[in-house]
Motif scaffolding. Sequence first.
Motif, PDB file in Angstrom:
ATOM      1  N   ASN A  49       0.836  -1.198   0.000  1.00 17.24           N
ATOM      2  CA  ASN A  49       0.000   0.000   0.000  1.00 17.24           C
ATOM      3  C   ASN A  49       0.872   1.250   0.000  1.00 17.24           C
ATOM      4  OD1 ASN A  49      -3.022  -0.838   0.488  1.00 17.24           O
ATOM      5  ND2 ASN A  49      -1.779  -2.183   1.775  1.00 17.24           N
ATOM      6  N   SER A  50       0.783   2.018  -1.071  1.00 17.71           N
ATOM      7  CA  SER A  50       1.559   3.236  -1.224  1.00 17.71           C
ATOM      8  C   SER A  50       0.968   4.057  -2.377  1.00 17.71           C
ATOM      9  CB  SER A  50       3.027   2.909  -1.513  1.00 17.71           C
ATOM     10  OG  SER A  50       3.790   4.069  -1.708  1.00 17.71           O
ATOM     11  N   PRO A  51       0.859   5.383  -2.247  1.00 20.44           N
ATOM     12  CA  PRO A  51       1.386   6.180  -1.140  1.00 20.44           C
ATOM     13  C   PRO A  51       0.525   6.138   0.135  1.00 20.44           C
ATOM     14  CG  PRO A  51       0.299   7.604  -2.713  1.00 20.44           C
ATOM     15  CD  PRO A  51       0.301   6.232  -3.325  1.00 20.44           C
ATOM     16  N   GLY A  52      -0.698   5.624   0.034  1.00 20.30           N
ATOM     17  CA  GLY A  52      -1.566   5.587   1.211  1.00 20.30           C
ATOM     18  C   GLY A  52      -1.255   4.405   2.097  1.00 20.30           C
ATOM     19  N   GLY A  53      -0.067   4.407   2.724  1.00 16.63           N
ATOM     20  CA  GLY A  53       0.390   3.251   3.480  1.00 16.63           C
ATOM     21  C   GLY A  53      -0.232   3.085   4.848  1.00 16.63           C
ATOM     22  N   GLY A  77     -15.425   5.559   8.070  1.00 17.18           N
ATOM     23  CA  GLY A  77     -14.874   5.040   6.825  1.00 17.18           C
ATOM     24  C   GLY A  77     -13.572   4.299   7.016  1.00 17.18           C
ATOM     25  N   LEU A  78     -12.902   4.035   5.896  1.00 16.53           N
ATOM     26  CA  LEU A  78     -11.570   3.440   5.843  1.00 16.53           C
ATOM     27  C   LEU A  78     -10.749   4.320   4.908  1.00 16.53           C
ATOM     28  CD1 LEU A  78      -9.654   1.104   6.601  1.00 16.53           C
ATOM     29  CD2 LEU A  78     -10.477  -0.108   4.570  1.00 16.53           C
ATOM     30  N   TRP A  79      -9.755   4.999   5.470  1.00 21.27           N
ATOM     31  CA  TRP A  79      -9.038   6.032   4.725  1.00 21.27           C
ATOM     32  C   TRP A  79      -7.562   5.691   4.548  1.00 21.27           C
ATOM     33  CZ3 TRP A  79     -10.579  10.710   8.328  1.00 21.27           C
ATOM     34  CH2 TRP A  79     -11.975  10.857   8.337  1.00 21.27           C
ATOM     35  N   PRO A  80      -7.022   5.839   3.342  1.00 21.15           N
ATOM     36  CA  PRO A  80      -5.573   5.736   3.165  1.00 21.15           C
ATOM     37  C   PRO A  80      -4.906   7.080   3.478  1.00 21.15           C
ATOM     38  CG  PRO A  80      -6.644   5.995   1.040  1.00 21.15           C
ATOM     39  CD  PRO A  80      -7.742   5.967   2.070  1.00 21.15           C
ATOM     40  N   ASP A  81      -3.800   7.020   4.204  1.00 20.92           N
ATOM     41  CA  ASP A  81      -3.042   8.205   4.601  1.00 20.92           C
ATOM     42  C   ASP A  81      -1.599   7.995   4.153  1.00 20.92           C
ATOM     43  OD1 ASP A  81      -1.109   9.484   6.664  1.00 20.92           O
ATOM     44  OD2 ASP A  81      -2.974  10.530   7.109  1.00 20.92           O
ATOM     45  N   ASN A  82      -0.946   9.073   3.737  1.00 21.56           N
ATOM     46  CA  ASN A  82       0.403   8.976   3.161  1.00 21.56           C
ATOM     47  C   ASN A  82       1.505   8.830   4.210  1.00 21.56           C
ATOM     48  OD1 ASN A  82      -0.733   9.247   0.610  1.00 21.56           O
ATOM     49  ND2 ASN A  82      -0.459  11.470   0.575  1.00 21.56           N
ATOM     50  N   CYS A  83       1.178   8.201   5.325  1.00 21.30           N
ATOM     51  CA  CYS A  83       2.143   7.897   6.395  1.00 21.30           C
ATOM     52  C   CYS A  83       2.582   9.131   7.173  1.00 21.30           C
ATOM     53  CB  CYS A  83       3.390   7.182   5.853  1.00 21.30           C
ATOM     54  SG  CYS A  83       3.024   5.683   4.895  1.00 21.30           S
ATOM     55  N   ASP A  84       1.972  10.287   6.875  1.00 24.71           N
ATOM     56  CA  ASP A  84       2.428  11.519   7.526  1.00 24.71           C
ATOM     57  C   ASP A  84       1.294  12.500   7.830  1.00 24.71           C
ATOM     58  OD1 ASP A  84       1.711  12.374   4.992  1.00 24.71           O
ATOM     59  OD2 ASP A  84       3.723  13.031   4.403  1.00 24.71           O
ATOM     60  N   TYR A  87      -3.006  13.114   2.631  1.00 26.89           N
ATOM     61  CA  TYR A  87      -3.709  12.048   1.920  1.00 26.89           C
ATOM     62  C   TYR A  87      -4.133  12.517   0.533  1.00 26.89           C
ATOM     63  CZ  TYR A  87      -7.915  14.678   3.256  1.00 26.89           C
ATOM     64  OH  TYR A  87      -8.852  15.678   3.425  1.00 26.89           O
ATOM     65  N   GLU A  88      -4.377  11.548  -0.326  1.00 27.55           N
ATOM     66  CA  GLU A  88      -4.943  11.820  -1.637  1.00 27.55           C
ATOM     67  C   GLU A  88      -6.443  11.572  -1.570  1.00 27.55           C
ATOM     68  OE1 GLU A  88      -2.797   9.225  -4.236  1.00 27.55           O
ATOM     69  OE2 GLU A  88      -1.057  10.572  -4.332  1.00 27.55           O
ATOM     70  N   SER A  89      -7.189  12.138  -2.494  1.00 27.50           N
ATOM     71  CA  SER A  89      -8.638  11.933  -2.474  1.00 27.50           C
ATOM     72  C   SER A  89      -9.190  11.892  -3.891  1.00 27.50           C
ATOM     73  CB  SER A  89      -9.330  13.044  -1.684  1.00 27.50           C
ATOM     74  OG  SER A  89      -9.128  14.317  -2.276  1.00 27.50           O
ATOM     75  N   SER A  90     -10.308  11.176  -4.042  1.00 25.41           N
ATOM     76  CA  SER A  90     -11.018  11.093  -5.329  1.00 25.41           C
ATOM     77  C   SER A  90     -10.040  10.769  -6.453  1.00 25.41           C
ATOM     78  CB  SER A  90     -11.770  12.400  -5.600  1.00 25.41           C
ATOM     79  OG  SER A  90     -12.674  12.679  -4.542  1.00 25.41           O
TER      80      SER A  90
END
Length: 259
Positions: A49-53, A77-84, A87-90
């Motif tokens: 999982n990257s960049p939303g690790g 929800g369940l959200w990917p975050d860029n480890c910092d 985050y990216e969206s849509s």
Amino acid sequence: MMVPSTRSVGVLALGAAQLFTGALAGVQSCPIDSQLSCHSTSSGTCCYNSPGGLLLQTQFWDTNPATGPSDSWTIHGLWPDNCDGTYESSCDPSREYSNITAILQSQGRTELLDYMQTYWKDYQGDDEGFWSHEWNKHGTCINTIEPDCYANYYPQEEVGDFFQKTVDLFKGLDTYKALSAAGITPSSSTTYQLSDIQSAISAAHGGHEVRLGCNNGELNEVWYFFNVKGNAITGEYVATDTVTDSSCPSSGIKYLPKN
């Protein structure tokens, strides 16, 4: 970032083929020695999982209006975050949908849909719109569930998997029970310390800190952070600490009942 503990959340096997059957998920299998997300400079693959690790299972406690059961938090929800904390969206407009109910029904995921209708609620009553928003904004940004990561992919397969995985995680993160075990219960008069709330919930998250959210001093949100070894559906979820500060005061926090 601190290396997380080995505490993990169990994985429920998901459906393969057009009708959900409870068999092994259609996502490609990953090696047992797959890297833990946020712990490598590698680019994203179907097993990394990257960049939303970081994957966040987020929950609400809505009291005005009261939303969901009185003795349970509800799913955000369940959200990917860029480890910092960013985050990216849509991320993929071609896979944005407004008919989540119909998609789940077409896959035979009626039990999942029934659960969502109780525990994944929109405080304004627009559950369908809320579910679509969560998939369109966050689900499309999880790289390990893109169509190319599936064997024998059928359209919207990843959508059903996303909602099933979110529900599975939520079932293992009973915020109401964790708080109650520490004597922190909804009250119209009692207030609580941030450190006590954090300690109670962290105890149910492998000792790792969560992100707590407040609105006008009222506790209303919690974010649980995970790194993932493998893909987001069948991979191992490993609890880790929040990378985002709480928005709650240090004391005098209200945890209001759902009247």
